[in-house]
Design an enzyme around this catalytic site. Structure first.
Site, PDB file in Angstrom:
ATOM      1  N   LYS A   1     -11.845  -1.980   7.678  1.00  0.00           N
ATOM      2  CA  LYS A   1     -11.459  -3.038   8.559  1.00  0.00           C
ATOM      3  C   LYS A   1     -11.558  -2.627  10.186  1.00  0.00           C
ATOM      4  O   LYS A   1     -12.294  -3.705  10.743  1.00  0.00           O
ATOM      5  CB  LYS A   1      -9.746  -2.835   8.240  1.00  0.00           C
ATOM      6  CG  LYS A   1      -9.083  -3.300   6.915  1.00  0.00           C
ATOM      7  CD  LYS A   1      -8.379  -2.183   6.398  1.00  0.00           C
ATOM      8  CE  LYS A   1      -7.984  -2.372   5.065  1.00  0.00           C
ATOM      9  NZ  LYS A   1      -8.207  -3.782   4.372  1.00  0.00           N
TER      10      LYS A   1
ATOM     11  N   ASP B   1      -1.215   6.986   6.327  1.00  0.00           N
ATOM     12  CA  ASP B   1      -2.272   5.927   5.785  1.00  0.00           C
ATOM     13  C   ASP B   1      -2.388   4.881   6.980  1.00  0.00           C
ATOM     14  O   ASP B   1      -1.855   3.992   7.188  1.00  0.00           O
ATOM     15  CB  ASP B   1      -2.128   5.137   4.446  1.00  0.00           C
ATOM     16  CG  ASP B   1      -3.077   3.868   4.152  1.00  0.00           C
ATOM     17  OD1 ASP B   1      -4.132   3.992   4.797  1.00  0.00           O
ATOM     18  OD2 ASP B   1      -2.622   3.295   3.261  1.00  0.00           O
TER      19      ASP B   1
ATOM     20  N   TRP C   1       0.795  -1.127   0.040  1.00  0.00           N
ATOM     21  CA  TRP C   1      -0.103   0.155  -0.237  1.00  0.00           C
ATOM     22  C   TRP C   1       0.912   1.274  -0.134  1.00  0.00           C
ATOM     23  O   TRP C   1       0.480   2.176  -0.644  1.00  0.00           O
ATOM     24  CB  TRP C   1      -0.859  -0.151   1.279  1.00  0.00           C
ATOM     25  CG  TRP C   1      -1.839  -1.355   0.949  1.00  0.00           C
ATOM     26  CD1 TRP C   1      -1.739  -2.238   1.871  1.00  0.00           C
ATOM     27  CD2 TRP C   1      -2.666  -1.520   0.072  1.00  0.00           C
ATOM     28  NE1 TRP C   1      -2.691  -3.372   1.495  1.00  0.00           N
ATOM     29  CE2 TRP C   1      -3.315  -2.693   0.452  1.00  0.00           C
ATOM     30  CE3 TRP C   1      -3.233  -0.860  -0.990  1.00  0.00           C
ATOM     31  CZ2 TRP C   1      -4.079  -3.328  -0.238  1.00  0.00           C
ATOM     32  CZ3 TRP C   1      -4.326  -1.433  -1.791  1.00  0.00           C
ATOM     33  CH2 TRP C   1      -4.835  -2.754  -1.469  1.00  0.00           C
TER      34      TRP C   1
HETATM   35  N1  PMP Z   1      -4.189   1.241   2.554  1.00  0.00           N
HETATM   36  C1  PMP Z   1      -4.312  -0.005   3.369  1.00  0.00           C
HETATM   37  C2  PMP Z   1      -3.058  -0.007   4.558  1.00  0.00           C
HETATM   38  C3  PMP Z   1      -4.812  -1.074   2.846  1.00  0.00           C
HETATM   39  O1  PMP Z   1      -4.853  -2.075   3.823  1.00  0.00           O
HETATM   40  C4  PMP Z   1      -5.640  -0.819   1.809  1.00  0.00           C
HETATM   41  C5  PMP Z   1      -6.547  -2.074   1.515  1.00  0.00           C
HETATM   42  N2  PMP Z   1      -7.498  -2.709   2.045  1.00  0.00           N
HETATM   43  C6  PMP Z   1      -5.780   0.065   0.976  1.00  0.00           C
HETATM   44  C7  PMP Z   1      -4.982   1.318   1.489  1.00  0.00           C
HETATM   45  C8  PMP Z   1      -6.655   0.457   0.017  1.00  0.00           C
HETATM   46  O2  PMP Z   1      -7.851   0.635   0.399  1.00  0.00           O
HETATM   47  P1  PMP Z   1      -9.235   0.858  -0.519  1.00  0.00           P
HETATM   48  O3  PMP Z   1      -9.477  -0.411  -1.078  1.00  0.00           O
HETATM   49  O4  PMP Z   1     -10.290   1.356   0.407  1.00  0.00           O
HETATM   50  O5  PMP Z   1      -9.059   1.838  -1.525  1.00  0.00           O
END
Ligand code: PMP
Length: 360
Positions: free
Chosen positions: A200, A176, A107
């Site tokens: 989450k 993030d 990520w």
């Molecule tokens: N950042 C982290 C730490 C994640 O675990 C995730 C995915 N679950 C994301 C970003 C991307 O999130 P999204 O699917 O809501 O765009």
């Protein structure tokens, strides 16, 4: 807190993930008829009194849960955490500026790629050299003088690594926190902005919580499309367009649940206990299993481990599923086994997995 897990199975999914049962029970009623209004939460106008109360309470409860100082704004946005990967540089990385990024894998790496489309990015830490097995200490960072900001991901959902301190940058620090948001107290003195996709620790997919220091808004360019501008979103209090009303409602209920559980310190203590129960079982079975993350960075949210043999890993996951424990397969990029045990995942479920590991 009592979990009434009767006909439900233990869901170790990395996200969307287990939500607090009392919240789900309450939401079930609210979908039909919220606050005796005779109308369900998904059917109310976002400009009406009922929803106005929902969002006002959600903001107030968020502030209380997080101990968020008054000079921070709270937003509920859309587009997932992935949209934030683009919005952060679009708003805060000026022409000619440089942003520092900490690359702890997946990520964080995706955030770097997106930012690179917008402006100059400097990778202040490259975890790939050690297969992203840990989160760096400040000594391991190579920082730019006067960076526009420093971006890091507080918990690598996939590899199972977590920061237990916020890194120090030469500019504002942006995190993030999608996979460990409100799993422990946040040091607001060390962060200018944090964001987290809800699916989450906070609620259903489709809503992103953004908390940012008001003075950052002065940097938002005037010519950004409104939906991509934090300043425009703050001005309209997350209601520039029709907001994700159900997601905001549910997140608000999760905030109330956290408060009822004793707040973030209590939740953090429980998360630490829950994780230890599983890591201890893995250590007891070091004849077969080994943890994937380095000891100092082992996540309390996503516990990753492996046997070293893909077939045995797969048998573990299959037999666990038969025993009522789902979602234990490791991410395809890492393999092995991953147990995601966010705030709402019951302590007794961790004990069940630990016993299963010992008996396998
Ligand atoms: N950042 C982290 C730490 C994640 O675990 C995730 C995915 N679950 C994301 C970003 C991307 O999130 P999204 O699917 O809501 O765009």
């Amino acid at each position: 807190m009592p979990h009434t897990t009767t006909d439900r199975i233990l869901n170790f999914s990395a996200g969307p993930a287990t939500l607090p049962e009392p919240v789900l029970m309450k939401a079930r009623e609210a979908i039909w008829n919220i606050d005796d209004s005779g109308i369900g939460i998904c059917e109310h106008s976002h400009r009406g009194k009922v929803f106005d109360r929902v969002i006002t309470e959600a903001v107030a409860d968020c502030r209380e849960v997080g101990g968020i100082p008054d000079d921070f704004e709270i937003l509920f946005l859309q587009g997932g955490a992935t949209m934030q990967f683009a919005m952060v540089p679009m708003n805060f990385l000026p022409d000619g500026g440089v942003a520092d990024y900490v690359d702890t894998g997946t990520w964080a790496s995706k955030a770097i790629k997106e930012a690179g489309k917008v402006g100059n990015v400097h990778v202040a830490f490259d975890g790939s050299a050690t297969e992203y097995d840990h989160c760096p200490s400040d000594d391991e960072l190579s920082l730019t003088d006067d960076a526009a900001y420093l971006h890091y991901c507080s918990n690598n959902t996939i590899k199972g690594t977590q920061f237990f301190h916020a890194p120090t940058g030469t500019g504002p620090v942006i995190a993030d926190m999608s996979s460990d948001m409100f799993s422990k107290p946040i040091d607001w003195g060390r962060h200018a902005m944090i964001y987290a996709g809800a699916q989450k620790n906070l609620g259903p997919a489709g809503v992103v919580l953004v908390i940012l220091r008001r003075e950052l808004l002065e940097r938002c360019p005037d010519d950004l499309p409104l939906m991509l501008s934090y300043a425009a979103q703050v001005e309209k209090e997350s209601m520039l367009n029709t907001p994700p009303t159900f997601g905001i409602y549910l997140m608000g209920q999760v905030f109330k649940w956290i408060l009822g559980e004793g707040g973030l310190s209590a939740v953090a203590d429980r998360n630490q206990r829950k994780a230890s129960v599983i890591y201890d079982a893995i250590a007891d079975r070091d004849d077969l299993f080994s943890p994937i993350a380095r000891e100092d960075s082992r996540s309390h949210m996503n516990i990753t481990f492996k046997t070293g043999d893909a077939e045995t890993d797969a048998r573990f996951v299959a037999e666990a599923a038969e025993a009522g424990m789902s979602g234990l397969k490791g991410h395809r990029s890492v393999g092995g086994i991953r147990a995601s045990v966010y705030n709402a995942f019951p302590e007794a479920g961790c004990e069940r997995l630990a016993a299963f590991i010992r008996g396998f």
